[in-house]
Design a protein around this motif. Structure first.
Motif, PDB file in Angstrom:
ATOM      1  N   LYS A   1      55.551 -72.798  61.486  1.00 16.76           N
ATOM      2  CA  LYS A   1      56.920 -72.997  61.992  1.00 16.76           C
ATOM      3  C   LYS A   1      57.859 -71.862  61.581  1.00 16.76           C
ATOM      4  O   LYS A   1      58.537 -71.270  62.417  1.00 16.76           O
ATOM      5  CB  LYS A   1      57.499 -74.325  61.456  1.00 16.76           C
ATOM      6  CG  LYS A   1      56.675 -75.535  61.765  1.00 16.76           C
ATOM      7  CD  LYS A   1      57.260 -76.776  61.124  1.00 16.76           C
ATOM      8  CE  LYS A   1      57.274 -76.740  59.608  1.00 16.76           C
ATOM      9  NZ  LYS A   1      55.955 -76.800  58.957  1.00 16.76           N
ATOM     10  N   THR A   2      57.894 -71.596  60.273  1.00 18.96           N
ATOM     11  CA  THR A   2      58.839 -70.585  59.775  1.00 18.96           C
ATOM     12  C   THR A   2      58.529 -69.228  60.401  1.00 18.96           C
ATOM     13  O   THR A   2      59.434 -68.515  60.859  1.00 18.96           O
ATOM     14  CB  THR A   2      58.752 -70.492  58.237  1.00 18.96           C
ATOM     15  OG1 THR A   2      59.017 -71.787  57.704  1.00 18.96           O
ATOM     16  CG2 THR A   2      59.764 -69.510  57.677  1.00 18.96           C
ATOM     17  N   THR A   3      57.239 -68.898  60.449  1.00 23.68           N
ATOM     18  CA  THR A   3      56.828 -67.618  61.014  1.00 23.68           C
ATOM     19  C   THR A   3      57.248 -67.526  62.482  1.00 23.68           C
ATOM     20  O   THR A   3      57.754 -66.490  62.923  1.00 23.68           O
ATOM     21  CB  THR A   3      55.293 -67.470  60.918  1.00 23.68           C
ATOM     22  OG1 THR A   3      54.891 -67.771  59.580  1.00 23.68           O
ATOM     23  CG2 THR A   3      54.840 -66.083  61.283  1.00 23.68           C
TER      24      THR A   3
ATOM     25  N   SER B   1      52.854 -78.662  57.163  1.00 25.67           N
ATOM     26  CA  SER B   1      52.936 -77.466  56.330  1.00 25.67           C
ATOM     27  C   SER B   1      51.772 -76.525  56.665  1.00 25.67           C
ATOM     28  O   SER B   1      50.635 -76.959  56.757  1.00 25.67           O
ATOM     29  CB  SER B   1      52.870 -77.894  54.865  1.00 25.67           C
ATOM     30  OG  SER B   1      52.924 -76.763  54.054  1.00 25.67           O
ATOM     31  N   GLY B   2      52.100 -75.258  56.878  1.00 26.04           N
ATOM     32  CA  GLY B   2      51.048 -74.288  57.193  1.00 26.04           C
ATOM     33  C   GLY B   2      50.769 -74.150  58.680  1.00 26.04           C
ATOM     34  O   GLY B   2      49.903 -73.375  59.089  1.00 26.04           O
TER      35      GLY B   2
ATOM     36  N   VAL C   1      50.618 -63.530  65.926  1.00 31.03           N
ATOM     37  CA  VAL C   1      49.827 -63.994  67.070  1.00 31.03           C
ATOM     38  C   VAL C   1      50.725 -64.833  67.978  1.00 31.03           C
ATOM     39  O   VAL C   1      51.295 -65.836  67.540  1.00 31.03           O
ATOM     40  CB  VAL C   1      48.628 -64.854  66.592  1.00 31.03           C
ATOM     41  CG1 VAL C   1      47.815 -65.343  67.767  1.00 31.03           C
ATOM     42  CG2 VAL C   1      47.776 -64.083  65.610  1.00 31.03           C
TER      43      VAL C   1
ATOM     44  N   GLU D   1      45.717 -67.410  57.392  1.00 28.06           N
ATOM     45  CA  GLU D   1      45.836 -67.041  55.970  1.00 28.06           C
ATOM     46  C   GLU D   1      44.468 -66.919  55.313  1.00 28.06           C
ATOM     47  O   GLU D   1      44.189 -65.923  54.620  1.00 28.06           O
ATOM     48  CB  GLU D   1      46.634 -68.124  55.236  1.00 28.06           C
ATOM     49  CG  GLU D   1      48.028 -67.687  54.858  1.00 28.06           C
ATOM     50  CD  GLU D   1      48.742 -68.719  53.986  1.00 28.06           C
ATOM     51  OE1 GLU D   1      49.946 -68.857  54.181  1.00 28.06           O
ATOM     52  OE2 GLU D   1      48.117 -69.386  53.142  1.00 28.06           O
TER      53      GLU D   1
HETATM   54  N1  LIG Z   1      51.722 -66.791  64.845  1.00 27.09           N
HETATM   55  C1  LIG Z   1      51.269 -66.346  63.678  1.00 27.09           C
HETATM   56  N2  LIG Z   1      50.686 -65.122  63.587  1.00 27.09           N
HETATM   57  C2  LIG Z   1      50.227 -64.676  62.400  1.00 27.09           C
HETATM   58  N3  LIG Z   1      50.286 -65.354  61.253  1.00 27.09           N
HETATM   59  C3  LIG Z   1      50.845 -66.578  61.267  1.00 27.09           C
HETATM   60  C4  LIG Z   1      51.361 -67.131  62.478  1.00 27.09           C
HETATM   61  N4  LIG Z   1      51.849 -68.358  62.213  1.00 27.09           N
HETATM   62  C5  LIG Z   1      51.650 -68.549  60.892  1.00 27.09           C
HETATM   63  N5  LIG Z   1      51.053 -67.495  60.320  1.00 27.09           N
HETATM   64  C6  LIG Z   1      50.694 -67.379  58.891  1.00 27.09           C
HETATM   65  O1  LIG Z   1      50.413 -68.667  58.419  1.00 27.09           O
HETATM   66  C7  LIG Z   1      51.021 -68.929  57.162  1.00 27.09           C
HETATM   67  C8  LIG Z   1      51.794 -70.223  57.209  1.00 27.09           C
HETATM   68  O2  LIG Z   1      52.839 -70.130  58.163  1.00 27.09           O
HETATM   69  P1  LIG Z   1      54.325 -70.683  57.907  1.00 27.09           P
HETATM   70  O3  LIG Z   1      54.759 -70.382  56.526  1.00 27.09           O
HETATM   71  O4  LIG Z   1      55.145 -70.188  59.030  1.00 27.09           O
HETATM   72  O5  LIG Z   1      54.073 -72.235  58.049  1.00 27.09           O
HETATM   73  P2  LIG Z   1      55.138 -73.410  58.003  1.00 27.09           P
HETATM   74  O6  LIG Z   1      54.815 -74.311  59.129  1.00 27.09           O
HETATM   75  O7  LIG Z   1      56.522 -72.863  57.936  1.00 27.09           O
HETATM   76  O8  LIG Z   1      54.759 -74.146  56.635  1.00 27.09           O
HETATM   77  P3  LIG Z   1      55.728 -74.915  55.605  1.00 27.09           P
HETATM   78  O9  LIG Z   1      56.067 -76.238  56.237  1.00 27.09           O
HETATM   79  O10 LIG Z   1      54.868 -75.091  54.376  1.00 27.09           O
HETATM   80  O11 LIG Z   1      56.937 -74.073  55.368  1.00 27.09           O
HETATM   81  C9  LIG Z   1      51.849 -67.718  56.837  1.00 27.09           C
HETATM   82  O12 LIG Z   1      51.174 -67.008  55.833  1.00 27.09           O
HETATM   83  C10 LIG Z   1      51.889 -66.883  58.095  1.00 27.09           C
HETATM   84  O13 LIG Z   1      51.769 -65.545  57.793  1.00 27.09           O
END
Ligand SMILES: Nc1ncnc2c1ncn2[C@@H]1O[C@H](COP(=O)(O)OP(=O)(O)OP(=O)(O)O)[C@@H](O)[C@H]1O
Ligand SMILES: [Mg+2]
Length: 316
Positions: free
Chosen positions: A65-67, A61-62, A21, A256
């Motif tokens: 960011k990584t995505t 977290s969640g 997204v 999620e």
């Molecule tokens: N833009 C997006 N579109 C679709 N799904 C997303 C998007 N952003 C995040 N998600 C979903 O949300 C979940 C959490 O995202 P992500 O792992 O990137 O979070 P994070 O901020 O890196 O968390 P952490 O600090 O725990 O590593 C993942 O399962 C991912 O598939």
């Protein structure tokens, strides 16, 4: 349950999970990134070298960011308009984040494993050498808050100084992208010299009141990707507020939980996505009783979903 049903559900869920997204923060990140890239390439073409700025992606977290950074870098490598000077390295900060271990991890990311007995200064000289040789433009470090996790104050300062020196390298400065939780902001604030070199992009929490319209749109968009219809119960503002709360106000977690709820609906072979599917999804994620389930409990705002989700090891 038949193998055919499981296969069909598995495939549909995998497709939903692969969907990205493009949210507002991502657009902002994308713009800042491309601007930096063009500036750097213009400097390279003109034979100029000057110290660079970086990007800090900060969110709980969640939040996604990584995505988001993965998508950004994947798009960038596909761009094709990048000319000769193009290379992005993306890696996770190792634990413990000592000078030597961080250096070795970057080297491995560059494709040059190094003998563990080598001294830290030697490892970092190699890092600089290979960044230059490979003409690396961007270095992304995920979980960058871990740079402050362990070790002494001196050790942390040394790692920070080395990272800073990569951006200031007179021969080949490298642009850093750091992504991490709030403690990353602390690291940047603690060292103003480092902090002023980064443009922060914050993946703020989703608001339980002002963002409900967007959350409902997001939910509809996901339902529209499936053969399900949306039950009336999930079309209300109250439901959207429950969803936001259950996801600890984090954008990624909202997605999620929605995908798990869709899976629950698929598996019971229902025609529509219901509140009960979301309750089932939360139960599956946390194993918690209905009294602690934000999709069931009357007074859902009293529940702390972060604590429940943490049990599963997802949220620290
Ligand atoms: N833009 C997006 N579109 C679709 N799904 C997303 C998007 N952003 C995040 N998600 C979903 O949300 C979940 C959490 O995202 P992500 O792992 O990137 O979070 P994070 O901020 O890196 O968390 P952490 O600090 O725990 O590593 C993942 O399962 C991912 O598939
Ligand atoms: Mg992450």
């Amino acid at each position: 349950m038949s193998e055919a049903l499981l296969q069909s559900v598995g495939e549909q869920i995998a497709d939903l999970q692969a969907h990205f997204v493009r949210h507002e923060r991502f657009r902002q990140l994308d713009e800042v990134f491309r601007l930096l890239k063009h500036r750097r390439q213009a400097d390279i073409r003109a034979g100029r070298s000057r110290e660079l700025r970086g990007i800090a992606v900060i969110g709980a977290s969640g939040s996604g960011k990584t995505t988001a950074v993965d998508r950004l870098l994947r798009n960038a490598s596909k761009d094709g308009d990048t000319g000769d000077h193009w290379e992005i390295i993306s890696l996770r900060v190792p634990s413990p984040a000592t000078v030597k271990f961080v250096g070795q991890t970057i080297l491995r990311g560059l494709g040059y494993p190094v003998n563990g007995r080598r001294e830290a200064w030697y490892v970092w000289n190699l890092v600089r050498h290979h960044l230059r040789e490979r003409q690396t433009l961007f270095l992304h470090l995920d979980e960058a808050q871990d740079l402050a996790a362990r070790g002494t104050e001196r050790e942390r300062q040394s790692v920070v100084n080395l990272l800073k020196s990569l951006m200031q390298d007179p021969d080949w400065p490298v642009c850093l992208i750091l992504s991490g939780t709030g403690e990353l902001a602390d690291i940047l604030n603690f060292d103003p010299q480092l902090g002023r070199r980064f443009q922060p992009i914050r993946f703020d929490p989703v608001n339980e009141i002002s963002d409900l319209g967007k959350v409902r749109d997001l939910l509809s968009a996901y339902v529209a990707k499936t053969s399900l219809s949306a039950d009336d119960g999930i079309g209300t503002n109250e439901f959207a507020a429950r969803l936001v709360h259950a996801a600890a106000n984090e954008f990624g977690l909202i997605i999620e939980i929605t995908i798990v709820a869709i899976e629950v609906a698929f598996l019971r072979q229902g025609a529509s996505l219901t509140v009960a599917d979301f309750a089932g999804a939360f139960r599956r994620r946390t194993g918690c009783i209905d009294g602690l389930n934000p999709f069931v409990a009357q007074n859902f705002r009293r529940i702390d979903p972060r604590e429940l989700l943490a049990d599963e090891g997802r949220i620290a």
